[in-house]
Scaffold this active site. Structure first.
Site, mmCIF file in Angstrom:
data_model
loop_
_atom_site.group_PDB
_atom_site.id
_atom_site.type_symbol
_atom_site.label_atom_id
_atom_site.label_comp_id
_atom_site.label_asym_id
_atom_site.label_seq_id
_atom_site.Cartn_x
_atom_site.Cartn_y
_atom_site.Cartn_z
ATOM 1 N N SER A 20 29.333 64.105 29.713
ATOM 2 C CA SER A 20 30.080 63.059 30.812
ATOM 3 C C SER A 20 31.535 62.922 30.405
ATOM 4 C CB SER A 20 29.821 61.193 29.893
ATOM 5 O OG SER A 20 29.544 62.252 28.339
ATOM 6 N N ASN A 107 25.203 56.847 19.157
ATOM 7 C CA ASN A 107 25.341 55.929 19.928
ATOM 8 C C ASN A 107 25.855 54.359 19.215
ATOM 9 O OD1 ASN A 107 22.921 57.447 21.531
ATOM 10 N ND2 ASN A 107 21.506 55.913 19.973
ATOM 11 N N HIS A 153 40.803 25.055 56.580
ATOM 12 C CA HIS A 153 40.584 25.544 58.114
ATOM 13 C C HIS A 153 42.041 26.140 58.824
ATOM 14 C CE1 HIS A 153 36.875 22.915 57.496
ATOM 15 N NE2 HIS A 153 38.332 21.917 57.246
ATOM 16 N N SER A 274 54.594 52.876 60.820
ATOM 17 C CA SER A 274 53.804 53.432 61.467
ATOM 18 C C SER A 274 54.662 54.886 61.788
ATOM 19 C CB SER A 274 53.105 51.981 63.048
ATOM 20 O OG SER A 274 53.428 53.606 63.458
ATOM 21 N N LYS A 280 57.134 49.110 63.565
ATOM 22 C CA LYS A 280 56.471 48.336 62.633
ATOM 23 C C LYS A 280 56.624 47.829 60.673
ATOM 24 C CE LYS A 280 52.292 47.963 63.882
ATOM 25 N NZ LYS A 280 51.231 46.786 63.835
ATOM 26 N N ASN A 282 54.392 46.689 57.962
ATOM 27 C CA ASN A 282 52.847 46.638 57.822
ATOM 28 C C ASN A 282 52.872 46.260 55.812
ATOM 29 O OD1 ASN A 282 52.075 47.186 60.364
ATOM 30 N ND2 ASN A 282 51.981 49.147 59.902
ATOM 31 N N GLU A 287 47.084 44.441 51.802
ATOM 32 C CA GLU A 287 45.689 45.068 52.591
ATOM 33 C C GLU A 287 45.013 45.229 51.527
ATOM 34 O OE1 GLU A 287 46.677 45.216 56.647
ATOM 35 O OE2 GLU A 287 48.000 46.814 55.496
ATOM 36 N N TYR A 314 18.926 52.613 23.120
ATOM 37 C CA TYR A 314 19.491 53.376 23.619
ATOM 38 C C TYR A 314 18.870 54.206 25.255
ATOM 39 C CZ TYR A 314 23.107 56.553 25.760
ATOM 40 O OH TYR A 314 24.164 57.772 26.418
ATOM 41 N N LYS A 322 31.002 53.866 31.870
ATOM 42 C CA LYS A 322 31.982 54.288 31.829
ATOM 43 C C LYS A 322 32.868 54.821 33.275
ATOM 44 C CE LYS A 322 30.814 56.332 27.544
ATOM 45 N NZ LYS A 322 29.597 56.130 28.507
HETATM 46 N N1 ARG Z 1 27.185 60.124 26.341
HETATM 47 C C1 ARG Z 1 26.795 59.462 25.775
HETATM 48 C C2 ARG Z 1 27.093 57.766 26.288
HETATM 49 O O1 ARG Z 1 27.978 58.055 26.678
HETATM 50 C C3 ARG Z 1 27.006 59.350 24.394
HETATM 51 C C4 ARG Z 1 25.592 58.579 23.407
HETATM 52 C C5 ARG Z 1 24.307 59.468 23.823
HETATM 53 N N2 ARG Z 1 23.295 59.129 23.056
HETATM 54 C C6 ARG Z 1 22.347 59.727 23.068
HETATM 55 N N3 ARG Z 1 21.136 59.441 22.690
HETATM 56 N N4 ARG Z 1 22.168 61.218 23.744
HETATM 57 O O2 ARG Z 1 26.451 57.112 26.552
#
Ligand code: ARG
Length: 457
Positions: A20, A107, A153, A274, A280, A282, A287, A314, A322
């Site tokens: 991650s 966690n 409307h 444009s 134009k 725009n 938008e 978890y 994220k």
């Molecule tokens: N990178 C993990 C996340 O964002 C962190 C937690 C990882 N915990 C685990 N038991 N693998 O969720």
């Protein structure tokens, strides 16, 4: 970090799907802050020595300085921001770095980091929305008397003022800020110390870390602490609702900027040309604000689908929490800033608005109300009589206030010359003095009231 029981390393794909760090490096400041609070508490509780804690704290500062200067290294093998940082710390201070993770798990660490991040995100959005509200208030104040057609409307309905119309958005944004503030208050409980899921046997002080990180108190249940992502979802639902409001204002700008309407000219800064059609201008920014609302709703749906049906506590699915939050935050920030810029710099064509308000028989309700008030007709009958007056005006090709008294009397003899007092669009808006109504006096009072409440949450 966890290789003790493994003989072989992960496959390349395993490494990639597991990592991650490409996105959670955005949490680095929160991760450092959480670790500093944690190690200070460990020292205060005698779980690590004061000297080790000082070494770790200074090492974390040095890592933070590196990150600020060079960015966070994206080492996929180290998975995430927590292990990348712990590794960087070990490179600085050696084996003592390994004491930092006492009485802690990734966690509770990630839940804490992410809450801190979302809390900052909420504060950023709130500041942006306050600026948008200020722009709306300023422009509403300029146009408290500017008559425009009010629509239902998308058909001309009753005259309103542009100030009143802009203040409608002020109200929506006020509720949006309230939703973000509610989310912030519910979020502000500290999960640090929940450890992996069950709490810890070390004599930690959760009040201390909660306080150090600006939380109101520690969370009450360790399982819930590491499993909760509703704080992120509340951010996303609030962002989605806010984006829906912005998209409606954006859509109005698109409509108003079109040639048939011509209610607004967007400034050069907020228009695009444009590459083929030289004439134009725009409304691309508007938008895109409209479009971003869909993507933000998609982010919300994405996290809802991630969380649906996950057993406690978890699961790695939750690492996918994220990207949608980061994406939504970037999009809503841009949308708010763009909308603010467009509102601040738009030239409203009040002559055009007035002309359309006058041409759409928008004061027909005023005539019907007059027949009720002054001639004693039941409203339904007044509605019918007015409908015939409108048909006559349409046939004659004039606005209601340009019909002669004789013409009006030919429809209903109970109409007298006093009726002309209510047939103009200015008379119409001025008469809407009910609380929350469009009368310029009311709009100015609403603006004054709003200015008093313009403090950030
Ligand atoms: N990178 C993990 C996340 O964002 C962190 C937690 C990882 N915990 C685990 N038991 N693998 O969720």
């Amino acid at each position: 970090m966890w290789g003790g029981r493994f003989a072989e390393g992960p496959s390349a794909v395993m490494r990639e799907i597991n990592a991650s760090i490409p996105f959670d490096k955005r949490l680095w400041q929160q991760d450092i802050a959480g670790s500093k609070a944690h190690v200070a508490m460990l020292a205060a509780q005698g779980i690590v020595s004061a000297e080790d804690a000082r070494t770790i704290d200074a090492g974390l500062d040095a890592v933070a300085a590196d990150y600020a200067r060079d960015g966070v290294p994206e080492n996929l093998a180290l998975e995430d921001i927590h292990m990348v940082t712990e590794n960087a710390l070990a490179e600085k201070i050696g084996a003592v770095a390994g004491r930092l993770h006492t009485a802690r798990s990734r966690n509770d660490q990630v839940a804490t980091d992410f809450k801190l991040w979302v809390r900052d995100a909420i504060d950023e959005v709130d500041a942006g929305l306050a600026a948008l509200q200020k722009a709306l208030l300023d422009r509403a104040h300029d146009h408290a008397d500017s008559v425009m057609p009010g629509f239902t409307h998308l058909q001309s309905a009753q005259p309103v003022t542009l100030g009143h119309h802009l203040m409608a958005y002020y109200e929506m944004i006020a509720r949006d800020r309230g939703r973000f503030a509610d989310a912030r208050a519910r979020l502000n409980w500290c999960p640090l110390g929940a450890a992996a899921l069950a709490g810890t046997g070390f004599p930690i002080d959760r009040e201390a870390t909660a306080q150090a990180l600006g939380f109101d108190e520690p969370t009450r249940n360790s399982l819930d602490s590491v499993s909760d992502r509703d704080f992120a979802l509340e951010y996303l639902t609030a962002a989605t609702q806010c984006a829906l409001h912005l998209s409606r204002l954006a859509e109005e700008f698109v409509i108003w900027a079109s040639q048939p309407f011509g209610f607004v000219a967007l400034s050069d800064q907020w228009s695009t040309g444009s590459s083929i059609m030289p004439q134009k201008r725009n409304p691309d920014a508007a938008e895109l604000v409209r479009g971003h609302a869909g993507r933000i709703a998609g982010c919300m749906t994405s996290l809802m689908m991630t969380m649906k049906g996950l057993p406690l506590a978890y699961s790695k699915d939750m690492q996918d929490d994220k990207p949608p939050v980061f994406e939504a935050h970037d999009l809503i920030g841009l949308a708010i800033a763009a909308m603010t810029g467009m509102v601040e710099s738009a030239s409203f064509r009040t002559d055009r608005m007035r002309a359309l308000a006058e041409s759409g028989f928008a004061t027909a309700t005023d005539l019907a109300d007059w027949l009720v008030r002054e001639a004693g007709l039941p409203f339904r009958e007044a509605h019918h009589v007015t409908g015939r007056v409108v048909a006559l005006a349409e046939q004659e090709g004039v606005t209601l206030d340009r019909l002669t008294l004789d013409q009006l009397k030919s429809v209903d003899t109970r109409i007298d010359e006093r009726v002309f007092e209510v047939l103009s669009v200015d008379a119409s808006v001025a008469s809407r003095m009910s609380f929350g109504g469009t009368a310029p006096e009311r709009v100015r009072a609403a603006i004054a009231e709003a200015r008093k409440n313009q403090e950030p949450h």
